[in-house]
Design a protein around this motif. Sequence first.
Motif, short mmCIF file in Angstrom:
data_model
loop_
_atom_site.label_atom_id
_atom_site.label_comp_id
_atom_site.label_asym_id
_atom_site.label_seq_id
_atom_site.Cartn_x
_atom_site.Cartn_y
_atom_site.Cartn_z
N LEU A 135 0.83 -1.20 0.00
CA LEU A 135 0.00 0.00 0.00
C LEU A 135 0.86 1.26 0.00
CD1 LEU A 135 -2.80 -1.13 2.49
CD2 LEU A 135 -2.67 -1.41 0.00
N VAL A 136 2.01 1.15 -0.68
CA VAL A 136 2.90 2.28 -0.96
C VAL A 136 3.53 1.99 -2.32
CG1 VAL A 136 3.44 2.97 1.41
CG2 VAL A 136 4.76 1.15 0.32
N GLY A 137 4.21 2.98 -2.87
CA GLY A 137 4.92 2.77 -4.12
C GLY A 137 4.08 3.08 -5.34
N ALA A 138 4.70 2.87 -6.52
CA ALA A 138 4.06 3.27 -7.78
C ALA A 138 2.76 2.53 -8.04
CB ALA A 138 5.04 3.04 -8.93
N ALA A 158 6.31 10.86 -5.84
CA ALA A 158 7.18 12.03 -6.05
C ALA A 158 7.23 12.93 -4.82
CB ALA A 158 6.69 12.82 -7.25
N ASP A 159 6.24 12.86 -3.97
CA ASP A 159 6.22 13.69 -2.76
C ASP A 159 6.96 13.05 -1.59
OD1 ASP A 159 4.67 15.52 -4.13
OD2 ASP A 159 2.76 14.77 -3.34
N GLU A 160 7.41 11.81 -1.76
CA GLU A 160 7.98 11.07 -0.65
C GLU A 160 9.51 11.01 -0.74
OE1 GLU A 160 6.14 10.33 1.77
OE2 GLU A 160 4.17 10.54 0.84
N ALA A 161 10.14 10.55 0.33
CA ALA A 161 11.60 10.52 0.41
C ALA A 161 12.22 9.36 -0.34
CB ALA A 161 12.03 10.47 1.88
N GLY A 162 11.42 8.36 -0.70
CA GLY A 162 11.93 7.20 -1.41
C GLY A 162 10.81 6.51 -2.16
N PRO A 163 11.15 5.51 -2.99
CA PRO A 163 10.15 4.88 -3.86
C PRO A 163 9.05 4.12 -3.13
CG PRO A 163 12.26 3.74 -3.98
CD PRO A 163 12.50 5.00 -3.24
N THR A 164 9.29 3.70 -1.87
CA THR A 164 8.24 3.06 -1.09
C THR A 164 8.08 3.75 0.26
OG1 THR A 164 9.81 1.39 -0.27
CG2 THR A 164 8.47 0.80 -2.20
N ALA A 165 8.48 5.00 0.35
CA ALA A 165 8.32 5.76 1.58
C ALA A 165 6.92 6.35 1.64
CB ALA A 165 9.37 6.88 1.64
N ALA A 166 6.49 6.69 2.85
CA ALA A 166 5.19 7.32 3.03
C ALA A 166 5.20 8.14 4.31
CB ALA A 166 4.07 6.29 3.06
N THR A 167 4.86 9.40 4.20
CA THR A 167 4.75 10.28 5.36
C THR A 167 3.42 10.05 6.05
OG1 THR A 167 6.11 11.93 4.23
CG2 THR A 167 4.82 12.68 6.13
N CYS A 168 3.43 10.03 7.35
CA CYS A 168 2.20 9.85 8.13
C CYS A 168 1.38 11.13 8.10
CB CYS A 168 2.55 9.46 9.56
SG CYS A 168 1.13 9.08 10.60
N ASN A 169 0.27 11.07 7.41
CA ASN A 169 -0.64 12.21 7.31
C ASN A 169 -2.06 11.77 7.64
OD1 ASN A 169 1.15 14.31 6.42
ND2 ASN A 169 1.20 13.33 4.39
N ASP A 170 -2.69 12.47 8.56
CA ASP A 170 -4.08 12.18 8.92
C ASP A 170 -4.30 10.71 9.28
OD1 ASP A 170 -4.82 14.86 8.42
OD2 ASP A 170 -5.07 14.44 6.28
N GLY A 171 -3.31 10.14 9.94
CA GLY A 171 -3.46 8.77 10.43
C GLY A 171 -3.12 7.69 9.43
N PHE A 172 -2.57 8.05 8.26
CA PHE A 172 -2.19 7.04 7.27
C PHE A 172 -0.84 7.39 6.64
CE2 PHE A 172 -6.62 5.99 7.60
CZ PHE A 172 -6.65 4.61 7.37
N ALA A 173 -0.01 6.37 6.48
CA ALA A 173 1.23 6.46 5.72
C ALA A 173 1.01 5.61 4.48
CB ALA A 173 2.41 5.94 6.53
N GLY A 219 -1.20 3.59 2.45
CA GLY A 219 -2.44 2.92 2.83
C GLY A 219 -2.42 2.30 4.20
N TYR A 220 -1.36 2.57 5.00
CA TYR A 220 -1.21 1.93 6.30
C TYR A 220 -1.56 2.89 7.43
CZ TYR A 220 1.37 -1.49 3.56
OH TYR A 220 1.73 -2.42 2.61
N PRO A 221 -2.34 2.44 8.41
CA PRO A 221 -2.61 3.28 9.58
C PRO A 221 -1.32 3.64 10.29
CG PRO A 221 -4.09 1.37 9.53
CD PRO A 221 -3.04 1.14 8.49
N CYS A 222 -1.22 4.87 10.80
CA CYS A 222 0.00 5.31 11.48
C CYS A 222 -0.36 6.29 12.58
CB CYS A 222 0.98 5.95 10.49
SG CYS A 222 0.33 7.46 9.73
N ASN A 257 6.56 7.81 10.33
CA ASN A 257 6.64 7.74 8.88
C ASN A 257 7.20 6.39 8.44
OD1 ASN A 257 5.78 10.44 8.69
ND2 ASN A 257 7.89 11.20 8.81
N LEU A 258 6.79 5.94 7.28
CA LEU A 258 7.32 4.71 6.69
C LEU A 258 8.49 5.07 5.79
CD1 LEU A 258 7.00 1.64 6.11
CD2 LEU A 258 5.46 2.26 4.25
N SER A 259 9.67 4.53 6.10
CA SER A 259 10.86 4.85 5.30
C SER A 259 10.91 4.04 4.02
CB SER A 259 12.12 4.60 6.12
OG SER A 259 12.20 5.47 7.21
N SER A 260 10.60 2.74 4.10
CA SER A 260 10.67 1.88 2.93
C SER A 260 10.00 0.56 3.24
CB SER A 260 12.11 1.64 2.48
OG SER A 260 12.87 1.06 3.53
#
Length: 231
Positions: free
Chosen positions: A61-64, A77-92, A94-97, A101-104
């Motif tokens: 639930l991250v990546g292209a 393109a908004d993230e730090a890496g190809p499978t990274a995800a910033t925690c926003n509004d309780g989700f990184a 597609g993952y609850p957070c 933040n999810l680095s990879s």
Amino acid sequence: MKFQSHPILFAALISSFGESHVIKNSIRRTQATATDEGEETSVHEGCKLLLNDREEPNEMLVGAAYEATMYSDYLVADEAGPTAATCNDGFAGGYPCNNVNLSSMIGLSGLKSGGSSMANDIWGWTDSTSLREFAIIGLKEGTSFVEITDEYNPVFVGFLPTKTVNSSWRDIKTIGNYALIVSEASDHGMQVFDLNQLLNAQGGSTFSEDVHYDDFKNAHNIFVNEDTEYA
């Protein structure tokens, strides 16, 4: 068993294990017999709760690929890496957070040649000289090693096959530069792996253990004393 070594530093990897819970219990050796499929038939009592509570591995639930779905406004393109995800509004992605933040992420398909059907444990090691960091992941078929020195771009380094047969239960600890690996697989004993092998390995390598300790048949868990360097 004692290993002369340096203190342990730890690394961590965020990955998808396809399990909804992980239960750790005290050491109990269980005798297991191999089935025609090459797996143990006796399961640790404390883990029987998992047998009816497994989930099939889900799509990442991250990546292209996730970006291309209709479910989120997530943009790689908004993230730090190809499978990274910033925690926003309780989700990184597609993952609850919750403020993490999810680095990879590496799915089960990327943890060994041909992929794996199940993972069961994770540990870490940092080389005290280079400070390179590695995650050590227990799989049904053996043990996988992933370099996470660049937390946004993890690299699969190689795989150590199980000593005997496949098993749902594997446990790993480190003392200095050694990984100690046990399993409930029949007659597995303990694999001792020199983690320095990872430093010059070609990506996707298949490793062999450096020592096999066979004074016991199988084990659910292993504990180490970092001060005395005894396992």
